[in-house]
Design a protein around this motif. Structure first.
Motif, PDB file in Angstrom:
ATOM      1  N   HIS A   9       8.053  -7.010   8.745  1.00 44.80           N
ATOM      2  CA  HIS A   9       7.371  -5.746   8.615  1.00 44.80           C
ATOM      3  C   HIS A   9       8.033  -4.566   7.805  1.00 44.80           C
ATOM      4  N   VAL A  10       7.547  -3.429   7.481  1.00 44.49           N
ATOM      5  CA  VAL A  10       8.131  -2.515   6.914  1.00 44.49           C
ATOM      6  C   VAL A  10       7.783  -1.421   7.733  1.00 44.49           C
ATOM      7  N   ALA A  11       8.798  -0.356   8.025  1.00 46.86           N
ATOM      8  CA  ALA A  11       8.485   0.915   8.781  1.00 46.86           C
ATOM      9  C   ALA A  11       8.814   2.096   7.993  1.00 46.86           C
ATOM     10  N   ILE A  12       7.705   2.993   8.122  1.00 41.99           N
ATOM     11  CA  ILE A  12       8.180   4.266   7.200  1.00 41.99           C
ATOM     12  C   ILE A  12       7.906   5.421   8.045  1.00 41.99           C
ATOM     13  N   PRO A  13       8.765   6.500   7.662  1.00 46.38           N
ATOM     14  CA  PRO A  13       8.292   7.849   8.397  1.00 46.38           C
ATOM     15  C   PRO A  13       7.240   8.645   8.088  1.00 46.38           C
ATOM     16  N   VAL A  14       6.523   9.213   8.884  1.00 47.54           N
ATOM     17  CA  VAL A  14       5.514  10.195   8.436  1.00 47.54           C
ATOM     18  C   VAL A  14       5.453  11.306   9.274  1.00 47.54           C
ATOM     19  N   SER A  15       5.169  12.365   8.577  1.00 44.81           N
ATOM     20  CA  SER A  15       5.135  13.969   9.483  1.00 44.81           C
ATOM     21  C   SER A  15       3.749  14.090   9.943  1.00 44.81           C
ATOM     22  N   ASP A  16       2.699  13.434   9.474  1.00 42.07           N
ATOM     23  CA  ASP A  16       1.442  13.677   9.943  1.00 42.07           C
ATOM     24  C   ASP A  16       0.637  12.528  10.284  1.00 42.07           C
ATOM     25  N   LEU A  17       0.385  12.019  11.269  1.00 42.25           N
ATOM     26  CA  LEU A  17      -0.190  10.756  11.531  1.00 42.25           C
ATOM     27  C   LEU A  17      -1.738  10.689  10.961  1.00 42.25           C
ATOM     28  N   ALA A  18      -2.437  11.783  11.082  1.00 37.78           N
ATOM     29  CA  ALA A  18      -3.784  11.707  10.999  1.00 37.78           C
ATOM     30  C   ALA A  18      -3.927  11.703   9.183  1.00 37.78           C
ATOM     31  N   ARG A  19      -3.082  12.253   8.530  1.00 37.12           N
ATOM     32  CA  ARG A  19      -2.820  12.312   7.154  1.00 37.12           C
ATOM     33  C   ARG A  19      -2.482  10.918   6.566  1.00 37.12           C
ATOM     34  N   ALA A  20      -1.537  10.369   7.358  1.00 33.66           N
ATOM     35  CA  ALA A  20      -0.871   9.049   6.707  1.00 33.66           C
ATOM     36  C   ALA A  20      -2.012   7.990   7.112  1.00 33.66           C
ATOM     37  N   LYS A  21      -2.782   8.274   8.251  1.00 35.68           N
ATOM     38  CA  LYS A  21      -3.980   7.186   8.427  1.00 35.68           C
ATOM     39  C   LYS A  21      -4.888   7.226   7.516  1.00 35.68           C
ATOM     40  N   GLU A  22      -5.331   8.483   6.970  1.00 31.79           N
ATOM     41  CA  GLU A  22      -6.363   8.623   6.101  1.00 31.79           C
ATOM     42  C   GLU A  22      -5.864   8.181   4.567  1.00 31.79           C
ATOM     43  N   PHE A  23      -4.485   8.040   4.295  1.00 34.82           N
ATOM     44  CA  PHE A  23      -3.875   7.497   3.252  1.00 34.82           C
ATOM     45  C   PHE A  23      -3.932   5.907   3.228  1.00 34.82           C
TER      46      PHE A  23
END
Length: 143
Positions: A9-23
């Motif tokens: 897998h690849v793991a990346i940091p996100v600041s806003d989970l809802a926004r990242a899930k939309e992307f």
């Protein structure tokens, strides 16, 4: 000597989970999968036979103020059709700029790597690449 089987897998940091899930789930259309109950927020997605893990970290490292850069750290997805992937991304509002997180892309159908590439920047400016095999419907040259 390590005996690698595959990249898991690849793991990346996100600041806003809802926004990242939309992307990742909305714009890219990745399938969200079950995630263990870690003591921090995140989401897991299936990409072919591998996983992408989004992590809402307490002290993340982000590419602040960066633009789409093909020489920066990134991970890559292989798609079946370059032409269909490009058309899909354009239908989702991606455009050939390098400064809008979550909507910018750089298209290179004639890459020196030997296969066509699209480089994107997610909403947190993480870099990703979408590429296809050489014979995967690359009927035109993009300026």
């Amino acid at each position: 000597m390590l005996e690698f089987e595959t990249l898991h897998h690849v793991a990346i940091p996100v600041s806003d989970l809802a926004r990242a899930k939309e992307f990742y789930g909305g714009a890219l259309g990745l399938e969200e999968i079950a995630r263990p109950p870690f003591p921090f927020d995140g989401a897991w997605y299936r990409a072919g036979d591998r996983d992408l893990h989004l992590i809402v970290a307490s002290d993340p490292t982000f590419r602040m103020e960066k633009r789409v850069n093909t020489q920066d750290g990134h991970f890559a997805f292989r798609v079946r059709s370059f032409r269909r992937a490009l058309a899909y991304l354009e239908s989702k509002g991606f455009r050939m700029t390098d400064d809008e997180p979550g909507r910018s892309m750089r298209v290179n159908p004639d890459s020196v790597a030997g296969f066509p590439q699209i480089h994107l920047m997610d909403p947190d400016r993480n870099m990703l690449e979408i590429n296809a095999a050489v014979n995967a419907q690359v009927p035109f040259h993009v300026e």
